[in-house]
Design a protein around this motif. Structure first.
Motif, PDB file in Angstrom:
ATOM      1  N   GLU A  30      13.424   5.115   0.871  1.00 57.95           N
ATOM      2  CA  GLU A  30      13.944   4.318   1.788  1.00 57.95           C
ATOM      3  C   GLU A  30      13.389   2.973   1.623  1.00 57.95           C
ATOM      4  N   ALA A  31      13.787   2.185   2.549  1.00 56.10           N
ATOM      5  CA  ALA A  31      13.306   0.723   2.383  1.00 56.10           C
ATOM      6  C   ALA A  31      11.853   0.502   2.318  1.00 56.10           C
ATOM      7  N   ALA A  32      11.620  -0.371   1.348  1.00 56.55           N
ATOM      8  CA  ALA A  32      10.188  -0.899   1.167  1.00 56.55           C
ATOM      9  C   ALA A  32       9.371   0.098   0.503  1.00 56.55           C
ATOM     10  N   HIS A  33      10.043   1.550   0.090  1.00 56.24           N
ATOM     11  CA  HIS A  33       9.025   2.357  -0.795  1.00 56.24           C
ATOM     12  C   HIS A  33       9.404   2.049  -2.311  1.00 56.24           C
ATOM     13  N   SER A  34       8.505   2.097  -3.118  1.00 56.87           N
ATOM     14  CA  SER A  34       8.706   1.688  -4.310  1.00 56.87           C
ATOM     15  C   SER A  34       9.189   3.105  -5.149  1.00 56.87           C
ATOM     16  N   HIS A  35       8.979   4.034  -4.738  1.00 56.19           N
ATOM     17  CA  HIS A  35       9.502   5.507  -5.396  1.00 56.19           C
ATOM     18  C   HIS A  35      10.188   6.433  -4.280  1.00 56.19           C
ATOM     19  N   ALA A  73      14.545  -4.355   1.861  1.00 53.05           N
ATOM     20  CA  ALA A  73      13.842  -4.949   2.445  1.00 53.05           C
ATOM     21  C   ALA A  73      12.942  -4.510   3.538  1.00 53.05           C
ATOM     22  N   PRO A  74      11.618  -4.770   3.923  1.00 54.43           N
ATOM     23  CA  PRO A  74      11.249  -4.339   5.168  1.00 54.43           C
ATOM     24  C   PRO A  74      12.235  -4.310   6.254  1.00 54.43           C
TER      25      PRO A  74
END
Length: 502
Positions: free
Chosen positions: A110-115, A266-267
Motif C-alpha cells: 500500500e501507499a508509502a510502503h517500500s515493500h 504517496a502518503p
C-alpha cells in the motif's frame, strides 16, 4: 485484578483475551454488539510480514517517514519488533489470512510502503475476518460481556480511575474496576464525510478529557483518499492503488504526480489533498481507474469492493469510478507510554483511542490493526504493575443478562429530536474549517463557534445526547490543537502564506 475493557475491536479484544489468559477477572463493555466498530470495516490488512529484501527496520523507516518526523522511534520499534508475533497470534486465534497455492501468506503493498508486507483475508475483508475470529474467542473464553453499554464517564476516586459509569438500557450503572482499558476507537463522526461506522463518536477520548487525562495530537486527522463518491460512504482500499490502479482527472491524466513523485502511492495526506484540489478545480469527482487489473483479478482480490461498486451501477473493470476523500483515522488521542498507561493511574488506552506515538503526523497504511494487536497485548501484560486492588465492591453494579437483541435500543429512550440537526451542523463546520485544508481564519471561526455551542448546550440525557456532547468537546479540542500548531505537517495542513511550512 478486576479489569474493565471498553470496546471490542482488535485492540480491545486482544487486551481482554491477554488479560483473561493472565488470570485477571475481565469484563468487556461494548457500545453495540460484540465486534461492532471500525475493525470490521478494515479492508487493506495488517502490515508486518517481511519477504526477501524487506525487514522490520525497513518497516520502521517507512513508518517514520509517513509520520513526517513526529513519530516516537521507541514506539515504532516496539510496533515492528512485536508485529510478527501478533500476526502469528491472530492466525492461531482463527484468522485465515489469504495464502498462495503452496501455502505462503500473500503479501500486498500500500501507499508509502517500500515493500509488499501486508497480509489480508478474504481479499479486501481483513477486518471482518479478524473481528469474527476475536469475537468468537472472547465469547468462548467466559469473559463477562456487556453489550449495549454506553460509556458516560470514567469513575475517579483518590486520584485514580476506579471504574466506569455506563448508560445501560437508558439507566445509569456504576461498574468498579482495578483498571480500565479504553479501546473505544476514534471520532470519525466529527466530520460530514467519514469511513467510520455510526458509533464512532470519540466517547473514550472525551471521557478521558473530562477526567483530566492528558491527550495530544488531536489535530492530526487522516482522511482516506478514496471513498466511493456516490451513495453512503464506502471505502475503496488503498490496496487497489497498490495493485496498480491510477487516479485520473476528467481528461484521464494522472494528476497526483504533480504533488509527489510517488503519485498514487504517496502518503495519504498528500494524495487526499491532491484529490480535493483537483475535484474543486474541475467541478466534479476525480476517478480511480482500475480497468487495467481486469475483471477476474478485481473480483478475486477485492470481492467486497467489486460487489458494492456493481450494486451502485459501476463496472469498475471497464470504467473508472468516482472517488473522494473522507475522515478515516485519528492519529492523536489519550497519551500513553509503551505499555498503554495513561496519565491517570488505573487507566490504559489502546488502538485508535490512544496516542502511542507510532503514527506521528500521518499513519502509514495498515499499521492501525497492527498497533491495536501489539499495544492491546502490551497493556494487558502491564496490568498489576502499580494498580491498587479495590478495597470494596460497589453494590450499584447491575448487569443485564439478556443479549443485546432482546433489550430496548437506548437511543429510542427520550431521544431529543434536534440531535440529528445539531450534529450535522457540527460535522459541516468541521469538514469545511478543520478538515483537509485549513486556514488560520477558518480555525478561529470554528473554535469560536464550537465554544458558543458548548456554552449553550443542555446537559446530556440520552445516548445520542452524550454522543453529541462528546463530539462537541472533541471538536473544540481538535480545533484548538489545530490552531495552536502553526506549522503545516503531515495530515495538518494550514493554507496560509504567512505561516511556515515543513
Amino acid at each position: 485484578m478486576n479489569v474493565v475493557v471498553v470496546g471490542s475491536g482488535i485492540a480491545g479484544a486482544t487486551a481482554a483475551l491477554h488479560a483473561h489468559e493472565a488470570g485477571h477477572d475481565v469484563t468487556v463493555v461494548t457500545k453495540g454488539a460484540l465486534g461492532d466498530g471500525s475493525t470490521g470495516f478494515a479492508q487493506g490488512g495488517v502490515a508486518g510480514v517481511y519477504g526477501p529484501g524487506d525487514s522490520a527496520a525497513r518497516h520502521a523507516a517507512d513508518t517514520l517517514d509517513a509520520g513526517a518526523g513526529l513519530s516516537d522511534p521507541a514506539a515504532v520499534d516496539v510496533l515492528v519488533a512485536e508485529g510478527s508475533a501478533r500476526i502469528a497470534e491472530l492466525i492461531a486465534r482463527g484468522v485465515a489470512f489469504d495464502r498462495s497455492p503452496d501455502g505462503d501468506l500473500l503479501l500486498g503493498r500500500e501507499a508509502a510502503h517500500s515493500h509488499a508486507r501486508i497480509v489480508h483475508a478474504g481479499g479486501d475483508a481483513t477486518g471482518a475476518a479478524i473481528s469474527r475470529a476475536l469475537s468468537a474467542r472472547v465469547r468462548e473464553s467466559g469473559i463477562t460481556i456487556i453489550e449495549g453499554g454506553f460509556l458516560s464517564d470514567l469513575s475517579v476516586r483518590d486520584g485514580a480511575v476506579r471504574g466506569i459509569r455506563l448508560l445501560l438500557d437508558g439507566a445509569p450503572v456504576q461498574l468498579d474496576a482495578d483498571a480500565v482499558i479504553l479501546a473505544t476507537g476514534g471520532a470519525g463522526h466529527l466530520y460530514a464525510h467519514t469511513t467510520n461506522p455510526a458509533g464512532t463518536t470519540g466517547d473514550g477520548i472525551a471521557a478521558a478529557i473530562r477526567a483530566g487525562v492528558e491527550v495530544a495530537d488531536l489535530e492530526f486527522v487522516q482522511f482516506h483518499p478514496t471513498i466511493l463518491a456516490t451513495g453512503p460512504a464506502f471505502l475503496v482500499s488503498e490496496a487497489v492503488r497498490g495493485e496498480g490502479a491510477a487516479l485520473i482527472d476528467d481528461e484521464g491524466r494522472r494528476f497526483v504526480f504533480d504533488s509527489h513523485p510517488d503519485g498514487e502511492l504517496a502518503p495519504r495526506d498528500v494524495v487526499s489533498r491532491a484529490i480535493a484540489r483537483q475535484a474543486a478545480a474541475q467541478g466534479s469527482p476525480v476517478r480511480l481507474d482500475a480497468t487495467a487489473l481486469g475483471a477476474e483479478r478485481l473480483a478475486a482480490r477485492f470481492p467486497t469492493i467489486d460487489r458494492v461498486t456493481r450494486e451502485r451501477g459501476f463496472d469498475w473493470s471497464r470504467e473508472p469510478i468516482p472517488v473522494t476523500p473522507a475522515a478515516h483515522y485519528l492519529m492523536g488521542g489519550v497519551v500513553t507510554d509503551l505499555d498503554g498507561r495513561a496519565s491517570l493511574p488505573g487507566l490504559f488506552a489502546v488502538g485508535e483511542t490512544a496516542r502511542t506515538g507510532v503514527h506521528g503526523a500521518n499513519r502509514l497504511a495498515s499499521n492501525s490493526l497492527l498497533e491495536g494487536a501489539v499495544f492491546g497485548a502490551r497493556a494487558a501484560a502491564a496490568l498489576g504493575a502499580g494498580e491498587r486492588p479495590l478495597s470494596e465492591r460497589s453494590e450499584t453494579n447491575r448487569l443485564d443478562p439478556r443479549p443485546l437483541s432482546e433489550r430496548p435500543d437506548p437511543r429510542s429512550l427520550s431521544e431529543r429530536s434536534e440531535t440529528k440537526g445539531a450534529r450535522a451542523a457540527l460535522q459541516q463546520l468541521m469538514w469545511h474549517e478543520v478538515g483537509l485544508i485549513r486556514t488560520a481564519a477558518g480555525l478561529e471561526h470554528a473554535l469560536a463557534t464550537l465554544r458558543a455551542w458548548r456554552a449553550a448546550a443542555a446537559p446530556p440525557v440520552t445516548v445520542a445526547d452524550h454522543e453529541d456532547a462528546n463530539l462537541l468537546l472533541l471538536a473544540e479540542a481538535t480545533a484548538s490543537a489545530a490552531l495552536g500548531r502553526t506549522v503545516s505537517v503531515g495530515a495538518h495542513y494550514i493554507e496560509a502564506p504567512e505561516l511556515e511550512r515543513v
